[in-house]
Design an enzyme around this catalytic site. Structure first.
Site, mmCIF file in Angstrom:
data_model
loop_
_atom_site.group_PDB
_atom_site.id
_atom_site.type_symbol
_atom_site.label_atom_id
_atom_site.label_comp_id
_atom_site.label_asym_id
_atom_site.label_seq_id
_atom_site.Cartn_x
_atom_site.Cartn_y
_atom_site.Cartn_z
ATOM 1 N N LYS A 246 0.825 -1.216 0.000
ATOM 2 C CA LYS A 246 0.000 0.000 0.000
ATOM 3 C C LYS A 246 0.856 1.263 0.000
ATOM 4 C CE LYS A 246 -2.235 -1.127 3.735
ATOM 5 N NZ LYS A 246 -1.590 -2.404 4.081
ATOM 6 N N ARG B 259 -10.684 -0.081 9.018
ATOM 7 C CA ARG B 259 -10.338 -1.449 9.408
ATOM 8 C C ARG B 259 -11.515 -2.197 10.015
ATOM 9 N NH1 ARG B 259 -4.155 -1.924 11.368
ATOM 10 N NH2 ARG B 259 -3.278 -0.725 9.671
ATOM 11 N N ARG C 210 11.059 -1.063 11.828
ATOM 12 C CA ARG C 210 9.787 -0.612 12.394
ATOM 13 C C ARG C 210 9.371 -1.555 13.512
ATOM 14 N NH1 ARG C 210 5.552 0.654 7.603
ATOM 15 N NH2 ARG C 210 4.249 -0.398 9.129
ATOM 16 N N ARG D 3 11.395 -5.686 4.848
ATOM 17 C CA ARG D 3 11.178 -4.301 5.259
ATOM 18 C C ARG D 3 11.732 -4.063 6.663
ATOM 19 N NH1 ARG D 3 5.076 -2.252 5.398
ATOM 20 N NH2 ARG D 3 5.037 -3.312 7.400
ATOM 21 N N ARG E 152 -0.552 -8.885 13.655
ATOM 22 C CA ARG E 152 -1.155 -7.924 12.734
ATOM 23 C C ARG E 152 -1.763 -8.625 11.515
ATOM 24 N NH1 ARG E 152 3.143 -4.627 10.747
ATOM 25 N NH2 ARG E 152 1.562 -3.335 9.766
#
Length: 189
Positions: A14, A89, A134, A128, A145
């Site tokens: 995204k 969401r 992160r 990532r 998640r």
């Protein structure tokens, strides 16, 4: 005004695709994840609350998320439109977004779901995490998640499907090929 939701699980692409879409359509990108990270970085009271929830792999409550999103839309009254990334969401959030946009004489034109399987998601997020470190990409949080997405968030899609606004795009492949498919959908609006 072109408003649309870019939908998909963590790691679906995204963020990558949003930047390309912003450049092409001159839209404002509203990523709830980016909003949360900004509040966390600034150590605002909201940021501290959001930080604790995200660190535990939980979703931020609707009222906090919606208030932050509305604030961002209101900051950009001259926008040509918005890309909503990571929101809604829940069906309650989708209904709240519809109601808010309607109060602005606007609406969601289309919801584009990037379709990516769990094996690819895990691979992408692991890569990532190496690059960005992160906190929400750590293995223990990541699975929570992804599970949250497939057990709860994915149920927002029928809400938009019932409005004939849902379009699916294969999120696996070359970035430019996926972008071309996204543009093919958006150019109709």
């Amino acid at each position: 005004m072109l408003n649309f939701v870019l939908f998909g699980p963590p790691g679906a692409g995204k963020g990558t695709q949003s930047q390309k879409l912003i450049d092409r359509y001159q839209l404002i990108h509203i990523s709830t994840g980016d909003l949360f990270r900004a509040h966390i970085t600034n150590q605002s009271p909201l940021g501290k609350q959001v930080s604790a929830l995200i660190a535990d792999g939980q979703l931020v409550p609707d009222e906090i998320t919606i208030a932050m999103l509305e604030e961002e839309v209101d900051k950009n009254p001259e926008a040509k439109g918005f890309i909503f990334d990571g929101f809604p969401r829940t069906v309650a959030q989708a209904a709240a977004l519809d109601e808010f946009l309607e109060s602005k004489d606007s609406s969601i034109a289309v919801v584009i779901a990037l379709d990516v399987d769990q094996v690819e998601l895990t691979k992408r997020i692991a890569e990532r995490q190496k690059l960005t470190n992160r906190v929400d990409d750590h293995a223990d949080k990541l699975q929570k998640r992804i599970d949250e997405y497939f057990s709860k968030t994915v149920h927002v899609l029928p809400y938009y499907e019932a409005q004939d606004k849902l379009r699916k795009v294969n999120g696996i492949g070359q970035i430019d090929e996926i972008f071309a498919e996204l543009c093919e959908v958006l150019d109709k609006y």
